[in-house]
Design a protein around this motif. Sequence first.
Motif, PDB file in Angstrom:
ATOM      1  N   LEU A 296      -2.764  -9.689  -6.660  1.00  0.00           N
ATOM      2  CA  LEU A 296      -1.759  -8.936  -5.904  1.00  0.00           C
ATOM      3  C   LEU A 296      -0.865  -9.887  -5.122  1.00  0.00           C
ATOM      4  CD1 LEU A 296      -0.531  -6.323  -4.805  1.00  0.00           C
ATOM      5  CD2 LEU A 296      -2.352  -6.295  -3.072  1.00  0.00           C
ATOM      6  N   ILE A 297      -1.455 -10.921  -4.510  1.00  0.00           N
ATOM      7  CA  ILE A 297      -0.659 -11.912  -3.791  1.00  0.00           C
ATOM      8  C   ILE A 297       0.310 -12.602  -4.731  1.00  0.00           C
ATOM      9  CG2 ILE A 297      -0.781 -14.108  -2.529  1.00  0.00           C
ATOM     10  CD1 ILE A 297      -3.480 -13.096  -1.390  1.00  0.00           C
ATOM     11  N   ARG A 298      -0.156 -12.973  -5.917  1.00  0.00           N
ATOM     12  CA  ARG A 298       0.702 -13.648  -6.898  1.00  0.00           C
ATOM     13  C   ARG A 298       1.838 -12.729  -7.350  1.00  0.00           C
ATOM     14  NH1 ARG A 298      -2.982 -14.941 -10.116  1.00  0.00           N
ATOM     15  NH2 ARG A 298      -2.774 -13.304 -11.682  1.00  0.00           N
ATOM     16  N   GLU A 299       1.525 -11.456  -7.545  1.00  0.00           N
ATOM     17  CA  GLU A 299       2.549 -10.502  -7.979  1.00  0.00           C
ATOM     18  C   GLU A 299       3.671 -10.396  -6.954  1.00  0.00           C
ATOM     19  OE1 GLU A 299       3.062  -5.713  -8.939  1.00  0.00           O
ATOM     20  OE2 GLU A 299       1.068  -6.553  -8.589  1.00  0.00           O
ATOM     21  N   VAL A 300       3.312 -10.415  -5.672  1.00  0.00           N
ATOM     22  CA  VAL A 300       4.319 -10.262  -4.614  1.00  0.00           C
ATOM     23  C   VAL A 300       5.028 -11.573  -4.313  1.00  0.00           C
ATOM     24  CG1 VAL A 300       4.610  -9.775  -2.152  1.00  0.00           C
ATOM     25  CG2 VAL A 300       3.227  -8.254  -3.565  1.00  0.00           C
ATOM     26  N   ILE A 301       4.283 -12.648  -4.127  1.00  0.00           N
ATOM     27  CA  ILE A 301       4.863 -13.916  -3.678  1.00  0.00           C
ATOM     28  C   ILE A 301       5.570 -14.657  -4.799  1.00  0.00           C
ATOM     29  CG2 ILE A 301       4.336 -16.179  -2.649  1.00  0.00           C
ATOM     30  CD1 ILE A 301       4.046 -13.875  -0.702  1.00  0.00           C
ATOM     31  N   VAL A 302       5.032 -14.590  -6.006  1.00  0.00           N
ATOM     32  CA  VAL A 302       5.553 -15.400  -7.116  1.00  0.00           C
ATOM     33  C   VAL A 302       6.326 -14.585  -8.143  1.00  0.00           C
ATOM     34  CG1 VAL A 302       4.920 -16.999  -8.976  1.00  0.00           C
ATOM     35  CG2 VAL A 302       3.635 -17.028  -6.827  1.00  0.00           C
TER      36      VAL A 302
ATOM     37  N   GLU B  36       8.795  -4.989  16.835  1.00  0.00           N
ATOM     38  CA  GLU B  36       8.572  -5.026  18.270  1.00  0.00           C
ATOM     39  C   GLU B  36       9.207  -6.233  18.953  1.00  0.00           C
ATOM     40  OE1 GLU B  36       4.371  -4.827  18.723  1.00  0.00           O
ATOM     41  OE2 GLU B  36       4.223  -2.768  17.999  1.00  0.00           O
ATOM     42  N   ILE B  37       9.875  -7.081  18.188  1.00  0.00           N
ATOM     43  CA  ILE B  37      10.474  -8.279  18.755  1.00  0.00           C
ATOM     44  C   ILE B  37      11.708  -7.903  19.568  1.00  0.00           C
ATOM     45  CG2 ILE B  37      11.638 -10.459  18.185  1.00  0.00           C
ATOM     46  CD1 ILE B  37       9.757 -10.652  15.813  1.00  0.00           C
ATOM     47  N   SER B  38      11.880  -8.578  20.700  1.00  0.00           N
ATOM     48  CA  SER B  38      12.990  -8.270  21.607  1.00  0.00           C
ATOM     49  C   SER B  38      14.323  -8.335  20.883  1.00  0.00           C
ATOM     50  CB  SER B  38      12.997  -9.271  22.769  1.00  0.00           C
ATOM     51  OG  SER B  38      11.770  -9.269  23.427  1.00  0.00           O
ATOM     52  N   ASP B  39      15.191  -7.387  21.185  1.00  0.00           N
ATOM     53  CA  ASP B  39      16.534  -7.390  20.601  1.00  0.00           C
ATOM     54  C   ASP B  39      17.317  -8.616  21.049  1.00  0.00           C
ATOM     55  OD1 ASP B  39      15.996  -5.005  19.386  1.00  0.00           O
ATOM     56  OD2 ASP B  39      16.887  -3.790  20.972  1.00  0.00           O
ATOM     57  N   GLY B  40      18.278  -9.005  20.263  1.00  0.00           N
ATOM     58  CA  GLY B  40      19.166 -10.091  20.647  1.00  0.00           C
ATOM     59  C   GLY B  40      18.700 -11.465  20.214  1.00  0.00           C
ATOM     60  N   HIS B  41      17.527 -11.548  19.556  1.00  0.00           N
ATOM     61  CA  HIS B  41      17.034 -12.839  19.110  1.00  0.00           C
ATOM     62  C   HIS B  41      17.299 -13.021  17.616  1.00  0.00           C
ATOM     63  CE1 HIS B  41      15.197 -13.864  22.894  1.00  0.00           C
ATOM     64  NE2 HIS B  41      14.696 -12.658  22.963  1.00  0.00           N
ATOM     65  N   LYS B  42      17.267 -14.265  17.199  1.00  0.00           N
ATOM     66  CA  LYS B  42      17.592 -14.555  15.807  1.00  0.00           C
ATOM     67  C   LYS B  42      16.552 -13.956  14.866  1.00  0.00           C
ATOM     68  CE  LYS B  42      15.481 -19.154  16.106  1.00  0.00           C
ATOM     69  NZ  LYS B  42      15.734 -20.583  16.001  1.00  0.00           N
ATOM     70  N   TYR B  43      16.917 -13.913  13.606  1.00  0.00           N
ATOM     71  CA  TYR B  43      16.091 -13.262  12.594  1.00  0.00           C
ATOM     72  C   TYR B  43      14.672 -13.825  12.585  1.00  0.00           C
ATOM     73  CZ  TYR B  43      14.463 -11.683   8.053  1.00  0.00           C
ATOM     74  OH  TYR B  43      13.725 -11.124   7.048  1.00  0.00           O
ATOM     75  N   TYR B  44      13.718 -12.946  12.458  1.00  0.00           N
ATOM     76  CA  TYR B  44      12.304 -13.304  12.463  1.00  0.00           C
ATOM     77  C   TYR B  44      11.746 -13.196  11.051  1.00  0.00           C
ATOM     78  CZ  TYR B  44       7.282 -12.414  13.067  1.00  0.00           C
ATOM     79  OH  TYR B  44       5.912 -12.420  12.966  1.00  0.00           O
ATOM     80  N   ASP B  45      11.167 -14.292  10.562  1.00  0.00           N
ATOM     81  CA  ASP B  45      10.513 -14.282   9.258  1.00  0.00           C
ATOM     82  C   ASP B  45       9.039 -13.993   9.445  1.00  0.00           C
ATOM     83  OD1 ASP B  45      12.390 -14.802   7.178  1.00  0.00           O
ATOM     84  OD2 ASP B  45      12.614 -16.843   7.935  1.00  0.00           O
ATOM     85  N   SER B  46       8.530 -12.954   8.804  1.00  0.00           N
ATOM     86  CA  SER B  46       7.113 -12.634   8.915  1.00  0.00           C
ATOM     87  C   SER B  46       6.256 -13.568   8.072  1.00  0.00           C
ATOM     88  CB  SER B  46       6.863 -11.181   8.512  1.00  0.00           C
ATOM     89  OG  SER B  46       7.408 -10.927   7.238  1.00  0.00           O
ATOM     90  N   ILE B  47       6.903 -14.351   7.199  1.00  0.00           N
ATOM     91  CA  ILE B  47       6.207 -15.355   6.408  1.00  0.00           C
ATOM     92  C   ILE B  47       7.253 -16.334   5.883  1.00  0.00           C
ATOM     93  CG2 ILE B  47       6.359 -14.175   4.178  1.00  0.00           C
ATOM     94  CD1 ILE B  47       3.449 -14.981   3.683  1.00  0.00           C
ATOM     95  N   MET B  48       6.889 -17.600   5.733  1.00  0.00           N
ATOM     96  CA  MET B  48       7.812 -18.624   5.224  1.00  0.00           C
ATOM     97  C   MET B  48       7.190 -19.354   4.049  1.00  0.00           C
ATOM     98  SD  MET B  48       9.392 -20.676   8.468  1.00  0.00           S
ATOM     99  CE  MET B  48      10.717 -20.019   9.482  1.00  0.00           C
ATOM    100  N   SER B  49       8.021 -19.728   3.090  1.00  0.00           N
ATOM    101  CA  SER B  49       7.556 -20.633   2.045  1.00  0.00           C
ATOM    102  C   SER B  49       7.325 -22.011   2.666  1.00  0.00           C
ATOM    103  CB  SER B  49       8.593 -20.741   0.928  1.00  0.00           C
ATOM    104  OG  SER B  49       9.753 -21.403   1.413  1.00  0.00           O
ATOM    105  N   GLU B  50       6.662 -22.885   1.925  1.00  0.00           N
ATOM    106  CA  GLU B  50       6.425 -24.236   2.444  1.00  0.00           C
ATOM    107  C   GLU B  50       7.744 -24.956   2.708  1.00  0.00           C
ATOM    108  OE1 GLU B  50       3.787 -28.229   1.420  1.00  0.00           O
ATOM    109  OE2 GLU B  50       4.385 -26.898  -0.207  1.00  0.00           O
ATOM    110  N   ALA B  51       8.711 -24.798   1.792  1.00  0.00           N
ATOM    111  CA  ALA B  51      10.016 -25.455   1.968  1.00  0.00           C
ATOM    112  C   ALA B  51      10.734 -24.919   3.196  1.00  0.00           C
ATOM    113  CB  ALA B  51      10.870 -25.256   0.721  1.00  0.00           C
ATOM    114  N   GLU B  52      10.696 -23.597   3.392  1.00  0.00           N
ATOM    115  CA  GLU B  52      11.326 -22.994   4.575  1.00  0.00           C
ATOM    116  C   GLU B  52      10.647 -23.476   5.854  1.00  0.00           C
ATOM    117  OE1 GLU B  52      12.864 -18.677   2.872  1.00  0.00           O
ATOM    118  OE2 GLU B  52      10.741 -18.968   3.333  1.00  0.00           O
TER     119      GLU B  52
END
Length: 277
Positions: A102-108, A186-202
């Motif tokens: 399932l992880i592979r299906e979503v991430i890759v 739930e993150i405060s408004d006015g802040h830059k985009y929040y990534d809930s997960i990042m690739s290794e390169a990111e």
Amino acid sequence: MAISPNSILHFTKRRASLEKILEGFFTTHYCKEVFELNEAKYKLGIPMISFCDIPISNITSHTDKYGNYGIGLKKEWAELNRINPVLYMEKESSIAKLIEPLIREVIVNDKYGSFRTSLIEERNGDIVTIKPINDKDRELKINAVIGQLSFIKNYKGVLKRKGKPDILDYKFYDEREWRYVPVASEISDGHKYYDSIMSEAEYDIWRGERLSKKKNIEGTELRFESKDIDYIFVKKESEIPTIIKAIRKSKNIYKNNEELDLLISKVLSLERIKNDF
């Protein structure tokens, strides 16, 4: 003696970092996590604040790796803030074999090219229309996988420490880790985009090749008050007066002198713990 204490502990390598925390909040940053599941290996950036669930009598091996300055907070506070123990997973276990596809299906293998893709093009002759992807099943899978990865840790692996040799076959399970992972909504408004997960390169771009410390994620502070604190740790007995001065200056976490006196009484040195526990 209870196997699980009534507090969760957070340690850092610098006294200045502890003094910053004693202003009344933790800041979140991304950590690079390596997941070995079945025959697959993923390296991803996960936003978190880490704690451990270790009795004070056993913390010295932990502090040797993660720092000699820390704070212990009540588990009731942890529960109210949806902080959760991680799921430790042996890479060849049956559960690893079950969830990795399932992880592979979503991430890759996302059918739109990337699980981040939220807009698609529709063509009707020469007319191109850009529209949002409306695929509830895909959205549920993405959220489920991100949720799993945010709270999974391999039972053992390589522990990398800056400026020190790697520890091979290190048992992460011994850390009894708990995590706070921010919820995007739930993150405060006015802040830059929040990534809930990042690739290794990111993650590597975010961290930056020359940064001496990890950057904080704005708008994801985790707050506490003096009533939530069970312990404050410093490395040496001689540092106690200095940390007391820092506590006195931090008026965000105590309301009156009674709370201040009680807070000061919770300061312990690791020197004393090593000798007395």
